[in-house]
Design an enzyme around this catalytic site. Structure first.
Site, mmCIF file in Angstrom:
data_model
loop_
_atom_site.group_PDB
_atom_site.id
_atom_site.type_symbol
_atom_site.label_atom_id
_atom_site.label_comp_id
_atom_site.label_asym_id
_atom_site.label_seq_id
_atom_site.Cartn_x
_atom_site.Cartn_y
_atom_site.Cartn_z
ATOM 1 N N PRO A 132 28.417 35.285 43.516
ATOM 2 C CG PRO A 132 27.633 36.885 42.379
ATOM 3 C CD PRO A 132 27.579 36.336 43.567
ATOM 4 C CB CYS A 133 33.259 36.786 43.508
ATOM 5 S SG CYS A 133 33.291 36.161 45.036
ATOM 6 N NE ARG A 134 37.002 32.874 45.245
ATOM 7 C CZ ARG A 134 37.430 32.604 46.353
ATOM 8 N NH1 ARG A 134 37.363 31.450 47.098
ATOM 9 N NH2 ARG A 134 38.432 33.394 47.170
#
Lengths: 322, 229
Positions: B175-177
């Site tokens: 999910p970091c992007r």
């Protein structure tokens, strides 16, 4: 707590190690149960995967198939496969059944608790090695993530966790993501070789990002199935075994809603009120970190700075009482 | 369960709060039920699964009725960033026991709320996968992959992790992007800075879904816009 005290505690935590006794599974051993055991004093904060090459070299004379690569092996404790990305100390706190070191609550000083967590002992007792079994066949792919020759999976998982911790702390993972390649490599090397000075060189950059305010404390809470209102009723799973845990995460701010510093107790009470109904006293369960039952009154951020694992998280094992 | 500090208005477009996420996925399920369960779409089932320790998750099951084309064509272009998913060679499907003859492969997409990132995260598991298959080929046949164009090309990269609820290995998209991707596709000038939870979810699905074979059936999308959330 002053920086030097925190640094001092961190040193003690990093000095913590566990005596392991590793035996080759009979089904993988040419002489059945006759292989020698492998003894090692292994750091709590390190990962068992890094031990595999040494184990392979040691057990090579007994392996039925010595051509099997070291990274295809896996470890179990009493038939529970051990997850690679859980640090050794966390696995021990969760599965070994060892009594956590209990601090007299009236003393209430974190330093005393944490300084006692450096050995896998209860006060005065002789350390009992934690007996694990090494396997080279029947990899439990429904339960364990496979490794690879270059520790790539280990590194990717660690990096993801480290970025998540960064995101939790600051509301953005940009500090972690903008580490230079040199710093990234250094950090991973420090984790692989268990080098605290090298680790701090890079980790301190992560903990002090210019222009960003600390918001939340990275914490993960591990519940045994006896405590968790298990999801097996809601999600049917194939091949579910014992040793199932539930990992609970919530965003824990630096301060409570009444602007008081967040303690371990206030955090657990707000995250898991049915298991931690009191903010100050462990009534139903205790939080265990590095082999010690941590006082609920401990300041959460200071606890993180002194006692977080290498990925930046406090990984707390919940041990039910009574 | 969580107490969060107030977020700046811009962030409300990128993130979603637990209660809103729950609202969005329940609406999704309602639309599915109203559609009389898919009416022949590729999706077998859509259900909300409750969780004692956080918001519920949305579980979408998709039956794969065609085997993928063999991967003897050129390998995928390398992802151009450091945390890309595994190479084709390594991305062999690892999951529950491989299928016996006659069994179809089902892909299970779990849309789970991340308390750390405050966005939905997609976890993928397979029941009865064909042996020695490549996960990317199973989910999106190679012939279709070239057509996929979406913001942040690496968003489809799959890695393995523990499913946050079952604790078993699952593929996931990190999910970091996601927040960046959501920012890239958020319409400017939206009233109040955001649509409702349903619209957020649809936008999110449009972002992460196509590269892993998760596309909302047209009739379901129409049913959801009728619910007007």
């Amino acid at each position: 707590m002053a920086s030097e005290r925190i640094a001092d505690l961190q040193l003690k935590i990093w000095s913590g190690s566990l005596p392991l006794e590793i035996r080759l599974a009979a089904s993988d051993c040419r002489t059945y149960e006759d292989s020698d055991p492998y003894f090692v004093q292994y750091p709590r904060l390190s990962y068992l995967a890094f031990l595999l090459p040494r184990l392979h070299a040691f057990f090579a004379p007994w392996l039925i198939d010595p051509a099997v690569p070291s990274y295809e092996a896996w470890l179990s404790f009493e038939d529970v496969p051990l997850k690679w990305h859980y640090p050794t100390g966390l696995l021990y706190d969760l599965y070994s059944g060892a009594e956590p070191f209990n601090l007299d609550a009236r003393q209430g000083r974190e330093e005393v608790v944490l300084s006692h967590s450096t050995g896998a002992t209860t006060a005065g007792a002789v350390p009992v090695p934690w007996r694990l079994t090494l396997h080279y066949t029947e990899f439990p792919s429904g339960q364990l993530i496979p490794l690879d020759a270059d520790d790539k999976t280990m590194r990717d998982t660690f990096t993801n966790a480290m970025k998540e911790a960064d995101f939790v702390r600051n509301g953005t993972a940009r500090t972690a993501m903008s580490l230079s390649k040199e710093d990234s490599d250094k950090l991973w090397r420090a984790v692989q070789s268990y080098d605290r000075a090298l680790f701090n060189e890079v980790n301190n950059k992560l903990l002090h990002p210019p222009g960003l305010e600390l918001r939340h404390v990275p914490v993960k809470v591990y519940l045994p199935t006896s405590a968790s209102q298990t999801t097996s009723e809601t999600i049917p799973e194939e091949g579910k075994t014992t040793g199932h845990l539930r990992v609970v995460q919530a965003l824990v701010p630096l301060q409570t809603s009444s602007r008081q510093p967040q303690t371990l107790g206030t955090a657990l009470n707000s995250t898991l009120p049915t298991i931690f109904p009191s903010r100050r006293n462990p009534l139903l369960a205790q939080p265990v970190l590095h082999g010690a039952a941590v006082p609920m009154t401990a300041n959460l951020w200071e606890l993180n700075r002194a006692a977080a694992y290498t990925d930046g998280f406090l990984h707390l094992a919940v041990v039910m009482l009574g | 369960m969580t107490t969060t500090t107030p977020t700046a208005a811009i962030q409300t477009q990128l993130h979603i709060e637990p209660a809103e996420f729950a609202e969005g996925i329940r609406a999704f399920q309602r639309a599915w039920i109203e559609l009389e369960e898919g009416g022949g779409s590729a999706w077998q089932d859509v259900r909300v699964v409750e969780d004692s320790y956080g918001p519920p998750l949305l579980r979408i099951s998709r039956l794969l009725d065609t085997l993928p084309s063999p991967t003897d064509d050129a390998p995928e272009a390398p992802e151009d960033e450091d945390d890309a998913g595994e190479n084709d060679d390594e991305a062999l499907v690892r999951s529950l026991p491989p299928k016996s003859s006659g069994q179809k492969t089902t892909v299970i997409y779990d849309i789970v709320y991340s308390p750390s990132y405050r966005v939905p995260v997609l976890y993928i598991t397979l029941s009865h996968p064909p042996p020695n298959s490549n996960i990317h080929d199973l989910l999106v046949p190679a012939s279709h992959r070239a057509q996929l164009q979406h913001a942040g090309g690496s968003l489809g990269a799959l890695s393995l992790t523990d499913h946050p609820i079952t604790g078993l290995p699952a593929y996931f998209i990190h999910p970091c992007r996601t927040a960046e991707g959501m920012a890239a596709i958020t319409k400017s000038g939206e009233v109040g800075g955001r649509g409702g939870p349903m619209e957020y979810l649809m936008r999110w699905l449009g972002l992460v879904g196509p590269s892993v074979g998760l596309s909302v059936p047209v009739r379901l999308a129409q049913a959801m816009s009728k619910l007007q959330l």
